[in-house]
Design an enzyme around this catalytic site. Structure first.
Site, PDB file in Angstrom:
ATOM      1  N   GLU A  33       2.004  11.682  -7.150  1.00 13.24           N
ATOM      2  CA  GLU A  33       1.577  12.100  -5.814  1.00 13.24           C
ATOM      3  C   GLU A  33       2.775  12.676  -5.076  1.00 13.24           C
ATOM      4  O   GLU A  33       3.823  12.045  -4.979  1.00 13.24           O
ATOM      5  CB  GLU A  33       0.997  10.911  -5.046  1.00 13.24           C
ATOM      6  N   GLN A  34       2.618  13.898  -4.550  1.00 11.70           N
ATOM      7  CA  GLN A  34       3.755  14.574  -3.927  1.00 11.70           C
ATOM      8  C   GLN A  34       4.135  13.987  -2.569  1.00 11.70           C
ATOM      9  O   GLN A  34       5.267  14.111  -2.126  1.00 11.70           O
ATOM     10  CB  GLN A  34       3.482  16.061  -3.789  1.00 11.70           C
ATOM     11  N   ARG A 107     -13.064   7.147   4.767  1.00 10.86           N
ATOM     12  CA  ARG A 107     -12.369   7.665   3.582  1.00 10.86           C
ATOM     13  C   ARG A 107     -11.145   6.823   3.252  1.00 10.86           C
ATOM     14  O   ARG A 107     -10.841   6.589   2.080  1.00 10.86           O
ATOM     15  CB  ARG A 107     -11.936   9.119   3.819  1.00 10.86           C
ATOM     16  N   TYR A 216     -22.593   8.758  12.607  1.00  8.40           N
ATOM     17  CA  TYR A 216     -23.031   7.501  11.989  1.00  8.40           C
ATOM     18  C   TYR A 216     -21.946   6.447  12.187  1.00  8.40           C
ATOM     19  O   TYR A 216     -20.782   6.780  12.443  1.00  8.40           O
ATOM     20  CB  TYR A 216     -23.328   7.684  10.496  1.00  8.40           C
ATOM     21  N   ASP A 293     -12.102  18.580  -6.746  1.00 11.50           N
ATOM     22  CA  ASP A 293     -12.002  19.856  -6.038  1.00 11.50           C
ATOM     23  C   ASP A 293     -11.200  20.902  -6.802  1.00 11.50           C
ATOM     24  O   ASP A 293     -11.379  22.100  -6.575  1.00 11.50           O
ATOM     25  CB  ASP A 293     -11.374  19.650  -4.659  1.00 11.50           C
TER      26      ASP A 293
END
Length: 388
Positions: A33-34, A107, A216, A293
């Site tokens: 992970e950068q 998230r 929501y 993605d």
């Protein structure tokens, strides 16, 4: 050779899910992970029944459910008239139909659950400040080079490096992402600040002309998630810039008071430009594969971007475990199983975006078609997605 780790590029939801899925199959990985730390930017996320099957496979369903909210209904309202266009029950009836629940969560909570599960696995090495600048497939192994010059060898590469994937540029070479012309503003309210009478345990979409607002509850009902989407010619890379309140209010003018009551509660919005790409059938090249993605970026109108990445991760781990001696064959099998399903979601997300933002006669057609469905028809219309 099979003892060498799979190198995963990107520590988002897709990357962590891939590392966990591989570890549960006995396959080691190094996740790069950068950023300086593992964290997720964003707010609410919807979790369809399809992804709960993968949570179960990953052993994290209980942890996900502990943070989640289970909405009673999915509701679309016409933002101009306030009428309910459609209401789909999402409680016990939906759970009985699809065999799994529908939930919403933050998230960051989903990301943290995956992170903690990965930290508990000895087969996973997590590294921060590890920006990949180059990679090479030598035919019998792979090597990646980090920004500081360090080289890391491995068995294969899974690129989970998102919409702007550099690895995709080498495999697919399809240029920049497609800019949709839609912008999303997101914000989170404490539950106590929601206007009186407007806090409800539903996912509600206010469909307006070239706009929509979704809201929501989150975190066991402690927070209230807002996402406002509208058409705009503005363009700014990334998805964490600040939004323009004046432009937002202008786009949502003439809509129902409930919409303006909620929009008026937020003084600072985060915005991102909605982009996707054309579906492609080829996500792999030798010992290198794309995921999430990086492989199939989609608009958010079906709320399936993260869900598709987690489906990818479980599938890829299954294929790699079955053909550990041949990553190329395993990746081709993974691609073959996934590309049409994700392409359908990519295409239908665009269609739903047009449907949500309809104007004139198309709006009237939408309202008439959706209001005429019964519950069984509404469920059947989503079987391809939630039952998959």
């Amino acid at each position: 050779m099979q003892d060498r780790p799979v190198i995963i590029i990107g520590g988002g939801i897709g990357g962590l899910a891939t590392a966990l899925a591989l570890a549960l199959k006995g396959i080691a990985s190094v996740l790069l992970e950068q950023s300086a730390e593992f964290k997720e930017v964003g707010a609410g996320i919807q979790l369809g029944p399809n992804v709960f099957r993968r949570f179960e496979a990953l052993g994290i369903r209980a942890a996900i459910e502990a943070d989640a909210v289970f909405p009673e209904n999915l509701i679309m309202r016409d933002a101009l008239t306030g009428e309910v266009v459609t209401r789909i029950p999402m409680g016990e009836q939906a759970r009985a139909h699809w065999g799994m629940p529908y939930a919403v969560t933050h998230r960051a909570d989903l990301h943290n659950t995956l992170l903690q599960a990965c930290l508990a696995q000895k087969k996973i090495v997590l590294r921060n400040n590890a920006k990949v600048t180059a990679w090479q497939d030598s035919g019998d192994g792979v090597t990646v080079t980090l920004a500081g010059g360090e080289s890391i060898g491995g068995d294969s590469i899974v690129a989970c490096d998102g919409l702007w994937s550099q690895v995709r540029a080498e495999i697919v070479n399809d240029g920049k992402p497609r800019v949709s012309g839609h912008i999303a503003y997101r914000a989170v309210l404490p539950a106590s600040e929601v206007p009186p009478g407007q806090f409800e345990n539903n996912v509600v979409l206010w469909a307006g002309p070239k706009t929509h607002l979704v809201h929501y509850p989150l975190r066991r009902g402690e927070l209230f998630n807002l996402v406002a989407v509208f058409h705009s010619n503005r363009y700014e890379e990334g998805w964490n810039a600040f939004g323009d309140v004046e432009e937002l209010n202008e786009r949502f003018q003439n809509q129902q008071p409930q919409v303006h009551n909620l929009l008026g509660k937020i003084e600072s919005w985060r915005m991102w430009v909605l982009c996707d790409r054309e579906p492609v059938a080829n996500w792999t090249k030798g010992r290198i594969a794309l995921l999430g993605d990086a492989a199939h970026p989609m608009l958010q109108y079906l709320a399936q971007g993260a869900c598709m990445a987690i489906e990818d991760a479980v599938c890829l781990a299954e294929k790699l475990a079955a053909r550990r001696d041949d990553p190329n064959a395993a990746f081709l099998a993974y691609q073959q199983e996934r590309y049409l399903r994700t392409a359908r979601v990519q295409v239908m997300a665009r269609v739903y975006g047009d449907f949500y933002h309809a104007t004139g006669p198309v709006r009237e057609l939408r309202n008439g078609l959706l209001s005429g469905r019964n519950q069984a028809q509404a469920y059947a219309g989503n079987d391809w997605l939630y039952g998959g």
